[in-house]
Design a protein around this motif. Structure first.
Motif, PDB file in Angstrom:
ATOM      1  N   ASP A  86       0.810  -1.215   0.000  1.00 46.27           N
ATOM      2  CA  ASP A  86       0.000   0.000   0.000  1.00 46.27           C
ATOM      3  C   ASP A  86       0.847   1.271   0.000  1.00 46.27           C
ATOM      4  OD1 ASP A  86       0.986  -0.041   2.582  1.00 46.27           O
ATOM      5  OD2 ASP A  86      -0.965   0.155   3.572  1.00 46.27           O
ATOM      6  N   GLN A  87       2.168   1.117  -0.218  1.00 51.04           N
ATOM      7  CA  GLN A  87       3.060   2.271  -0.329  1.00 51.04           C
ATOM      8  C   GLN A  87       3.695   2.379  -1.722  1.00 51.04           C
ATOM      9  OE1 GLN A  87       5.730   1.339   2.947  1.00 51.04           O
ATOM     10  NE2 GLN A  87       4.680   2.806   4.290  1.00 51.04           N
ATOM     11  N   ARG A  88       3.199   1.606  -2.666  1.00 50.61           N
ATOM     12  CA  ARG A  88       3.780   1.621  -4.010  1.00 50.61           C
ATOM     13  C   ARG A  88       3.212   2.780  -4.826  1.00 50.61           C
ATOM     14  NH1 ARG A  88       3.037  -4.925  -4.975  1.00 50.61           N
ATOM     15  NH2 ARG A  88       4.519  -5.582  -3.353  1.00 50.61           N
ATOM     16  N   GLY A  89       4.107   3.490  -5.516  1.00 46.51           N
ATOM     17  CA  GLY A  89       3.716   4.727  -6.165  1.00 46.51           C
ATOM     18  C   GLY A  89       3.348   4.629  -7.621  1.00 46.51           C
ATOM     19  N   SER A  90       3.080   3.424  -8.135  1.00 45.49           N
ATOM     20  CA  SER A  90       2.678   3.253  -9.532  1.00 45.49           C
ATOM     21  C   SER A  90       1.758   2.048  -9.633  1.00 45.49           C
ATOM     22  CB  SER A  90       3.899   3.060 -10.436  1.00 45.49           C
ATOM     23  OG  SER A  90       4.612   1.885 -10.083  1.00 45.49           O
ATOM     24  N   LEU A  91       0.914   2.052 -10.654  1.00 40.48           N
ATOM     25  CA  LEU A  91       0.009   0.919 -10.853  1.00 40.48           C
ATOM     26  C   LEU A  91       0.749  -0.333 -11.283  1.00 40.48           C
ATOM     27  CD1 LEU A  91      -2.997   2.671 -12.602  1.00 40.48           C
ATOM     28  CD2 LEU A  91      -2.961   1.685 -10.306  1.00 40.48           C
ATOM     29  N   ILE A  92       1.840  -0.169 -12.011  1.00 40.93           N
ATOM     30  CA  ILE A  92       2.588  -1.347 -12.449  1.00 40.93           C
ATOM     31  C   ILE A  92       3.080  -2.154 -11.254  1.00 40.93           C
ATOM     32  CG2 ILE A  92       4.867  -0.253 -12.630  1.00 40.93           C
ATOM     33  CD1 ILE A  92       5.269  -1.849 -15.233  1.00 40.93           C
ATOM     34  N   GLU A  93       3.366  -1.476 -10.137  1.00 39.45           N
ATOM     35  CA  GLU A  93       3.752  -2.178  -8.906  1.00 39.45           C
ATOM     36  C   GLU A  93       2.530  -2.623  -8.115  1.00 39.45           C
ATOM     37  OE1 GLU A  93       7.252  -0.101  -6.790  1.00 39.45           O
ATOM     38  OE2 GLU A  93       6.319   1.423  -8.055  1.00 39.45           O
ATOM     39  N   LEU A  94       1.542  -1.725  -7.974  1.00 40.73           N
ATOM     40  CA  LEU A  94       0.359  -2.048  -7.181  1.00 40.73           C
ATOM     41  C   LEU A  94      -0.378  -3.259  -7.735  1.00 40.73           C
ATOM     42  CD1 LEU A  94      -0.949   1.569  -6.565  1.00 40.73           C
ATOM     43  CD2 LEU A  94      -0.363  -0.058  -4.758  1.00 40.73           C
ATOM     44  N   THR A  95      -0.350  -3.434  -9.067  1.00 37.10           N
ATOM     45  CA  THR A  95      -1.055  -4.568  -9.692  1.00 37.10           C
ATOM     46  C   THR A  95      -0.084  -5.622 -10.212  1.00 37.10           C
ATOM     47  OG1 THR A  95      -1.112  -3.665 -11.956  1.00 37.10           O
ATOM     48  CG2 THR A  95      -2.840  -2.940 -10.431  1.00 37.10           C
ATOM     49  N   TRP A  96       1.170  -5.485  -9.899  1.00 36.55           N
ATOM     50  CA  TRP A  96       2.240  -6.392 -10.342  1.00 36.55           C
ATOM     51  C   TRP A  96       2.123  -6.635 -11.850  1.00 36.55           C
ATOM     52  CZ3 TRP A  96       6.049  -6.204  -7.256  1.00 36.55           C
ATOM     53  CH2 TRP A  96       7.147  -7.067  -7.408  1.00 36.55           C
ATOM     54  N   ASN A  97       2.257  -5.526 -12.561  1.00 40.06           N
ATOM     55  CA  ASN A  97       2.208  -5.505 -14.027  1.00 40.06           C
ATOM     56  C   ASN A  97       0.879  -6.016 -14.570  1.00 40.06           C
ATOM     57  OD1 ASN A  97       3.342  -4.789 -16.487  1.00 40.06           O
ATOM     58  ND2 ASN A  97       4.271  -6.790 -16.838  1.00 40.06           N
ATOM     59  N   GLY A  98      -0.186  -5.725 -13.839  1.00 43.85           N
ATOM     60  CA  GLY A  98      -1.523  -6.080 -14.298  1.00 43.85           C
ATOM     61  C   GLY A  98      -2.005  -7.443 -13.876  1.00 43.85           C
ATOM     62  N   SER A  99      -1.159  -8.254 -13.258  1.00 42.43           N
ATOM     63  CA  SER A  99      -1.557  -9.620 -12.892  1.00 42.43           C
ATOM     64  C   SER A  99      -2.395  -9.682 -11.619  1.00 42.43           C
ATOM     65  CB  SER A  99      -0.311 -10.504 -12.734  1.00 42.43           C
ATOM     66  OG  SER A  99       0.477 -10.077 -11.630  1.00 42.43           O
ATOM     67  N   GLU A 100      -2.379  -8.610 -10.825  1.00 38.59           N
ATOM     68  CA  GLU A 100      -3.125  -8.572  -9.567  1.00 38.59           C
ATOM     69  C   GLU A 100      -3.921  -7.270  -9.522  1.00 38.59           C
ATOM     70  OE1 GLU A 100      -0.250  -8.916  -6.455  1.00 38.59           O
ATOM     71  OE2 GLU A 100       0.623 -10.766  -7.241  1.00 38.59           O
ATOM     72  N   PRO A 101      -5.005  -7.145 -10.290  1.00 40.83           N
ATOM     73  CA  PRO A 101      -5.749  -5.876 -10.370  1.00 40.83           C
ATOM     74  C   PRO A 101      -6.241  -5.390  -9.011  1.00 40.83           C
ATOM     75  CG  PRO A 101      -6.461  -7.396 -12.083  1.00 40.83           C
ATOM     76  CD  PRO A 101      -5.579  -8.181 -11.162  1.00 40.83           C
ATOM     77  N   LEU A 102      -6.388  -4.064  -8.918  1.00 40.39           N
ATOM     78  CA  LEU A 102      -6.915  -3.443  -7.710  1.00 40.39           C
ATOM     79  C   LEU A 102      -8.435  -3.534  -7.706  1.00 40.39           C
ATOM     80  CD1 LEU A 102      -4.916  -0.078  -7.478  1.00 40.39           C
ATOM     81  CD2 LEU A 102      -4.585  -2.117  -6.064  1.00 40.39           C
ATOM     82  N   ASP A 103      -9.001  -3.892  -6.578  1.00 35.47           N
ATOM     83  CA  ASP A 103     -10.451  -3.835  -6.383  1.00 35.47           C
ATOM     84  C   ASP A 103     -10.767  -2.533  -5.660  1.00 35.47           C
ATOM     85  OD1 ASP A 103     -11.286  -6.375  -7.480  1.00 35.47           O
ATOM     86  OD2 ASP A 103     -10.267  -7.307  -5.769  1.00 35.47           O
ATOM     87  N   LEU A 104     -11.491  -1.632  -6.310  1.00 35.12           N
ATOM     88  CA  LEU A 104     -11.809  -0.328  -5.746  1.00 35.12           C
ATOM     89  C   LEU A 104     -13.116  -0.393  -4.965  1.00 35.12           C
ATOM     90  CD1 LEU A 104     -10.862   1.946  -8.766  1.00 35.12           C
ATOM     91  CD2 LEU A 104      -9.452   1.304  -6.795  1.00 35.12           C
ATOM     92  N   PRO A 105     -13.309   0.498  -3.995  1.00 38.49           N
ATOM     93  CA  PRO A 105     -14.521   0.464  -3.168  1.00 38.49           C
ATOM     94  C   PRO A 105     -15.819   0.625  -3.949  1.00 38.49           C
ATOM     95  CG  PRO A 105     -12.830   1.795  -2.111  1.00 38.49           C
ATOM     96  CD  PRO A 105     -12.313   1.464  -3.483  1.00 38.49           C
ATOM     97  N   ASP A 106     -15.769   1.202  -5.159  1.00 35.25           N
ATOM     98  CA  ASP A 106     -16.993   1.359  -5.942  1.00 35.25           C
ATOM     99  C   ASP A 106     -17.354   0.098  -6.727  1.00 35.25           C
ATOM    100  OD1 ASP A 106     -15.135   1.312  -7.982  1.00 35.25           O
ATOM    101  OD2 ASP A 106     -15.494   3.366  -8.664  1.00 35.25           O
ATOM    102  N   GLY A 107     -16.587  -0.985  -6.547  1.00 34.15           N
ATOM    103  CA  GLY A 107     -16.870  -2.240  -7.213  1.00 34.15           C
ATOM    104  C   GLY A 107     -16.129  -2.447  -8.515  1.00 34.15           C
ATOM    105  N   SER A 108     -15.403  -1.438  -8.975  1.00 29.94           N
ATOM    106  CA  SER A 108     -14.651  -1.572 -10.219  1.00 29.94           C
ATOM    107  C   SER A 108     -13.261  -2.140  -9.940  1.00 29.94           C
ATOM    108  CB  SER A 108     -14.532  -0.219 -10.921  1.00 29.94           C
ATOM    109  OG  SER A 108     -13.801   0.701 -10.118  1.00 29.94           O
TER     110      SER A 108
END
Length: 398
Positions: A338-360
């Motif tokens: 939760d301290q990663r500053g880019s989506l490529i890290e937060l989602t591990w290059n897209g393999s682990e997508p983020l689940d947002l509170p709005d359901g997306s």
């Protein structure tokens, strides 16, 4: 604790200990310099200040070029005007509610350089792209790695970001195709604005950092990861980065950040030209929001390379500084997910997508997505200093 006679909410980004500079206008007015204080912009072009003519112009460049002596003299006088009740009558007419102004790019950008200061970020990317090798390259802990960007596409917060087109190759594809990026990303960064120039052929030591750097902004170095992946060998980032870089509209003076200084541990000890003077690491906590949802809180205080070292390395070959040069930290990431500053890290290059509170869900950015980066730091007397926001909304490819 020093207090202003101007009412400032306790949770404001802009107490009197901050006094960041920007350029603003109201409907029908010419842009001019202002200082943020609480919920107001102080129209400094109308005040009794040293170098007053500099503040009636559309950029901060003329004032920034005057150097640290002028910066401190003006800051001292501003603090006096805004804390001493005897000046209230003359200054109060020049307080404008921030909700009534438009904010502009605060300085004319001369050159733009982006670095790679975060060991956690560099390690994550190494593990993503070179899983069978050491994550850090052999040179990473010996010099601040960076690339030259495009000064003409640095834009102020709120400017829409058009999805770039370019060449990219799908995984396993035989060749490239051309079209809109499908892997549009963010990079949460801290940027440094040069005021005092230097002579060509004369390196600037890190010990002279505060003599040359006027202040600090927040940066989002938007990145098209699919374009970047295809183009970056052998010369590094190019079109995958150069389409837009967003900066916050307020420049926080270095003097405001003295209480936030930290010294990182560096092993091995860098070469002598990178160790002159005390380090200018800064304990700044950033927050990244995607469509209003907090997805990360990167800690700039964990950065391995400091901005004084980056300045020294950037000029070590004799390259000169110009007023308005901007250089950025590179993506800031901490040790936790939760301290990663880019989506490529937060989602591990897209393999682990983020689940947002709005359901997306998000792997990378979609058209219509809005990203906002904010940050806070320690100030004098235990105060909290903010940097304002840097925001951008993705528009479809043209």
């Amino acid at each position: 604790m020093t207090r202003s006679w101007v009412p400032v909410p306790d949770d404001s980004d802009f107490p009197v200990h901050n006094l960041p500079y920007g350029v603003f206008s109201r409907a029908g007015d010419q842009p001019r310099a202002g200082v943020a204080l609480g919920d107001f912009v102080v129209d400094v072009s109308r005040l009794d200040l040293p170098h007053a003519a500099d503040f009636a112009t559309t950029t901060l460049n003329a004032f920034m070029a005057r150097g640290s002596g002028a910066w401190r003299a003006v800051r001292s006088r501003l603090t006096e005007l805004l804390t001493d009740q005897t000046h209230r009558h003359s200054v109060a007419p020049h307080l404008i509610p921030r909700a009534e102004v438009a904010l502009h790019l605060p300085f004319e950008v001369a050159d733009y350089v982006d670095f790679y200061a975060s060991e956690h970020h560099a390690t994550n990317l190494g593990r993503i792209f070179r899983p069978a090798q050491e994550p850090l390259t052999a040179n990473w802990k010996h010099l601040p790695i960076g690339y030259h960007g495009r000064a003409g596409t640095v834009v102020v917060s709120g400017t829409p970001v058009v999805r770039p087109r370019g060449q990219h190759r799908a995984a396993g594809g035989a060749g490239p195709s051309f079209g809109p990026s499908q892997r549009l990303d963010i990079e949460a960064e801290v940027g440094f604005v040069v005021g005092t120039p230097s002579a060509l052929g004369a390196p600037v030591p890190g010990s002279a950092f505060a003599d040359h750097v006027f202040g600090v902004v927040l940066v989002n170095d938007w990145s098209a990861r699919d374009i970047q992946a295809w183009e970056y060998v052998p010369l590094g980032p190019f079109l995958g980065k150069s389409f837009a870089t967003s900066v916050s509209p307020w420049v926080v003076p270095l003097d405001a950040l003295a209480a936030a200084r930290v010294t990182p541990h560096q092993e091995p000890t860098p070469l002598p030209y990178l160790t002159e003077g005390r380090r200018w690491g800064l304990d700044i906590t950033m927050e990244v929001r995607l469509n209003g949802h907090v997805i990360s809180r990167p800690p700039y205080g964990t950065a391995y390379w400091t901005p004084d070292q980056q300045l020294a390395h950037m000029t070590a070959n004799g390259a000169s500084l110009r007023t308005g040069d901007l250089y950025a930290s590179g993506t800031i990431s901490g040790p936790r997910r939760d301290q990663r500053g880019s989506l490529i890290e937060l989602t591990w290059n897209g393999s682990e997508p983020l689940d947002l509170p709005d359901g997306s869900r998000r792997a990378f950015l979609l058209d219509g997505d809005t990203v906002t980066i904010s940050a806070v730091a320690r100030g004098a007397d235990g105060t909290r200093l903010g940097f304002g926001d840097v925001t951008g909304t993705i528009q479809p490819a043209g």
